[in-house]
Design a protein around this motif. Structure first.
Motif, mmCIF file in Angstrom:
data_model
loop_
_atom_site.group_PDB
_atom_site.id
_atom_site.type_symbol
_atom_site.label_atom_id
_atom_site.label_comp_id
_atom_site.label_asym_id
_atom_site.label_seq_id
_atom_site.Cartn_x
_atom_site.Cartn_y
_atom_site.Cartn_z
ATOM 1 N N ILE A 51 0.843 -1.201 0.000
ATOM 2 C CA ILE A 51 0.000 0.000 0.000
ATOM 3 C C ILE A 51 0.873 1.244 0.000
ATOM 4 C CG2 ILE A 51 -1.577 1.366 1.425
ATOM 5 C CD1 ILE A 51 -2.880 -1.312 2.274
ATOM 6 N N ILE A 52 1.914 1.247 0.823
ATOM 7 C CA ILE A 52 2.817 2.403 0.886
ATOM 8 C C ILE A 52 3.518 2.603 -0.443
ATOM 9 C CG2 ILE A 52 4.948 3.274 1.942
ATOM 10 C CD1 ILE A 52 4.039 1.913 4.558
ATOM 11 N N VAL A 53 4.026 1.515 -1.044
ATOM 12 C CA VAL A 53 4.703 1.628 -2.341
ATOM 13 C C VAL A 53 3.779 2.275 -3.369
ATOM 14 C CG1 VAL A 53 5.666 0.329 -4.278
ATOM 15 C CG2 VAL A 53 6.257 -0.339 -1.944
ATOM 16 N N MET A 54 2.552 1.808 -3.454
ATOM 17 C CA MET A 54 1.641 2.309 -4.483
ATOM 18 C C MET A 54 1.207 3.750 -4.218
ATOM 19 S SD MET A 54 -0.662 -1.060 -5.243
ATOM 20 C CE MET A 54 0.137 -2.648 -5.111
ATOM 21 N N LEU A 55 0.977 4.082 -2.969
ATOM 22 C CA LEU A 55 0.557 5.456 -2.660
ATOM 23 C C LEU A 55 1.694 6.456 -2.877
ATOM 24 C CD1 LEU A 55 -1.671 4.915 0.506
ATOM 25 C CD2 LEU A 55 -2.431 5.604 -1.779
ATOM 26 N N THR A 56 2.920 6.080 -2.486
ATOM 27 C CA THR A 56 4.028 7.017 -2.689
ATOM 28 C C THR A 56 4.399 7.133 -4.164
ATOM 29 O OG1 THR A 56 5.696 5.302 -2.225
ATOM 30 C CG2 THR A 56 4.979 6.696 -0.374
ATOM 31 N N SER A 57 4.214 6.052 -4.922
ATOM 32 C CA SER A 57 4.477 6.139 -6.359
ATOM 33 C C SER A 57 3.487 7.097 -7.004
ATOM 34 C CB SER A 57 4.389 4.761 -7.016
ATOM 35 O OG SER A 57 3.051 4.298 -7.096
ATOM 36 N N ALA A 58 2.214 6.999 -6.607
ATOM 37 C CA ALA A 58 1.197 7.895 -7.164
ATOM 38 C C ALA A 58 1.417 9.337 -6.703
ATOM 39 C CB ALA A 58 -0.196 7.418 -6.755
ATOM 40 N N LEU A 59 1.836 9.504 -5.445
ATOM 41 C CA LEU A 59 2.049 10.853 -4.910
ATOM 42 C C LEU A 59 3.172 11.576 -5.636
ATOM 43 C CD1 LEU A 59 1.288 12.848 -2.557
ATOM 44 C CD2 LEU A 59 3.216 11.855 -1.306
ATOM 45 N N THR A 60 4.225 10.847 -5.965
ATOM 46 C CA THR A 60 5.424 11.491 -6.522
ATOM 47 C C THR A 60 5.520 11.397 -8.035
ATOM 48 O OG1 THR A 60 6.701 9.451 -6.181
ATOM 49 C CG2 THR A 60 6.736 11.090 -4.402
ATOM 50 N N SER A 61 4.539 10.757 -8.687
ATOM 51 C CA SER A 61 4.593 10.610 -10.141
ATOM 52 C C SER A 61 4.005 11.831 -10.837
ATOM 53 C CB SER A 61 3.818 9.362 -10.566
ATOM 54 O OG SER A 61 3.702 9.311 -11.973
ATOM 55 N N SER A 62 4.753 12.385 -11.766
ATOM 56 C CA SER A 62 4.255 13.528 -12.537
ATOM 57 C C SER A 62 3.051 13.122 -13.379
ATOM 58 C CB SER A 62 5.349 14.082 -13.448
ATOM 59 O OG SER A 62 5.828 13.076 -14.329
ATOM 60 N N ALA A 63 2.954 11.821 -13.712
ATOM 61 C CA ALA A 63 1.834 11.341 -14.523
ATOM 62 C C ALA A 63 0.523 11.384 -13.752
ATOM 63 C CB ALA A 63 2.095 9.915 -14.991
ATOM 64 N N ALA A 194 10.947 3.292 -2.496
ATOM 65 C CA ALA A 194 10.885 2.453 -3.690
ATOM 66 C C ALA A 194 9.696 2.833 -4.565
ATOM 67 C CB ALA A 194 10.800 0.985 -3.312
ATOM 68 N N GLY A 195 8.597 3.263 -3.941
ATOM 69 C CA GLY A 195 7.463 3.747 -4.716
ATOM 70 C C GLY A 195 7.856 4.920 -5.590
ATOM 71 N N ALA A 196 8.631 5.839 -5.013
ATOM 72 C CA ALA A 196 9.104 6.995 -5.786
ATOM 73 C C ALA A 196 10.104 6.575 -6.855
ATOM 74 C CB ALA A 196 9.719 8.025 -4.838
ATOM 75 N N VAL A 197 11.002 5.672 -6.512
ATOM 76 C CA VAL A 197 11.983 5.179 -7.487
ATOM 77 C C VAL A 197 11.274 4.513 -8.665
ATOM 78 C CG1 VAL A 197 13.840 3.520 -7.884
ATOM 79 C CG2 VAL A 197 13.860 4.925 -5.824
ATOM 80 N N SER A 198 10.195 3.791 -8.392
ATOM 81 C CA SER A 198 9.501 3.036 -9.443
ATOM 82 C C SER A 198 8.885 3.932 -10.512
ATOM 83 C CB SER A 198 8.423 2.134 -8.830
ATOM 84 O OG SER A 198 7.278 2.879 -8.435
ATOM 85 N N VAL A 199 8.644 5.209 -10.189
ATOM 86 C CA VAL A 199 8.073 6.133 -11.190
ATOM 87 C C VAL A 199 9.099 7.181 -11.623
ATOM 88 C CG1 VAL A 199 5.689 5.802 -10.450
ATOM 89 C CG2 VAL A 199 7.072 7.584 -9.342
ATOM 90 N N MET A 200 10.382 6.888 -11.353
ATOM 91 C CA MET A 200 11.466 7.781 -11.755
ATOM 92 C C MET A 200 11.300 9.186 -11.163
ATOM 93 S SD MET A 200 13.147 5.677 -13.638
ATOM 94 C CE MET A 200 13.074 4.340 -14.832
ATOM 95 N N ALA A 201 10.869 9.244 -9.908
ATOM 96 C CA ALA A 201 10.704 10.534 -9.244
ATOM 97 C C ALA A 201 12.065 11.185 -9.022
ATOM 98 C CB ALA A 201 9.986 10.346 -7.914
#
Length: 336
Positions: A51-63, A194-201
């Motif tokens: 849940i944390i990975v997915m939420l932080t990826s969405a939070l930090t993704s420019s997309a 890692a969530g942020a890393v996964s979206v190239m933040a």
């Protein structure tokens, strides 16, 4: 009270896709391994780290600056891979912990070592680690593997450090904070970054998420240790297990720091008896309750929650930020 359903809401479609992705990565032709994998994948608990990975990826993704639409997916397979890696590292560490502690139950269900003996449980934990890292390498996601893999050594260091201090009965506040960082907060910190890393933040966002996860992870483990002293907690395991294992956690540390040297020595002697004497367990549990050890530990826990939420305040309002803020509240309020 905040519940996990409200926290999951912005990523509910992603979590469903993640479960399908996860099960596709772990299969075996062998009957015994297949049975063990089915058991461990179905008994994973709350899936806080994915849940944390997915939420932080969405939070930090420019997309994801666009408006959130219910039912739409926000994560890519790269984010699912990051979520799988941290979840399986965590799961493997719990399997190995149960072997070390000779624990028969995990979240109210029989542990792997209780069902299939310690030897097979260790092999299962090793298999999860190996398959997880292999999946990352096979998909050429080298930056994710590199980012996450160091947490394995940190988890091991934390386990050995805890065992050392439990044997010596000499855990100080700083020792305790070091242990819970290595055993719990480090992997939650890695999950968030890692969530942020996964979206190239950006590097700054990766660092902010690392700091957020660390603070949340420290709070998570302190609350876990508070709940261990609570007779009404719904953790799926007996209360006061830490006392039986000789562990000095923050609620007891708060009491020991108020004691005279003679009183401290008497309490440590009681702790040494807890492995074989339930009256010693009851005595120490009563002392911690009567002297406010749990409330004082909660004060430290809440200071970490405040730190985590202050980091989130730097981000624009969105369903993902709100969900992470709610996750902080959930960690502070949970009773299981």
């Amino acid at each position: 009270m905040i519940n996990l359903d409200s926290i999951r809401m912005p990523i509910v479609s992603d979590l469903e896709a993640f479960e399908e992705f996860l099960r596709g990565q772990f299969s075996s032709d062998g009957k015994l391994m297949s049975e063990m994998l089915t058991h461990v994948l179905s008994a994973r608990g709350k899936s806080i780290r994915p849940i944390i990975v997915m939420l932080t990826s969405a939070l930090t993704s420019s997309a994801n600056n666009r408006q959130w639409v219910e039912g739409e997916r926000n994560c890519t397979k790269r984010t699912y891979l990051a979520a799988m890696m941290v979840e399986m590292l965590h799961t493997a560490s719990l399997i190995h912990d149960d072997v070390i502690d000779n624990a028969d139950m995990r979240r109210g269900k029989p542990s792997a070592n209780a069902l299939w003996q310690s030897r097979n449980a260790v092999i299962l934990g090793d298999y999860l680690l190996a398959r997880t890292m292999s999946a990352g390498m096979e998909s050429a996601q080298y930056d994710l593997v590199s980012h996450i893999i160091g947490s394995v050594a940190t988890l091991c260091e934390g386990e050995v450090l805890q065992s050392q201090h439990a044997a010596d009965k000499d855990t100080t506040r700083q020792d305790y904070l070091d242990i819970i960082y290595k055993k719990t907060a480090s992997l939650i910190s890695i999950s968030a970054s890692a969530g942020a890393v996964s979206v190239m933040a950006s590097r700054e966002d990766v660092e902010q998420m690392r700091r957020f996860g660390e603070a949340l992870g420290m709070a998570f483990q302190i609350q876990d240790d508070i709940l261990d002293f609570s007779r009404s907690a719904k953790t799926g395991k007996p209360s006061n297990n830490d006392l039986r294992e000789g562990k000095i956690t923050l609620p007891l540390i708060e009491v020991l720091e108020q004691c005279t040297s003679d009183e401290r020595q008497r309490l440590i002697e009681k702790l040494s008896e807890c492995a074989h004497d339930e009256s010693a367990v009851d005595y120490l549990q009563g002392v911690v309750e009567a002297t406010g050890g749990m409330a004082l530990a909660a004060r430290t826990m809440n200071s970490y929650i405040t730190k985590a939420t202050s980091i989130l305040s730097r981000y624009a309002d969105s369903p993902y930020r709100e969900a992470l803020i709610n996750l902080c509240a959930f960690v502070a309020q949970r009773d299981n």
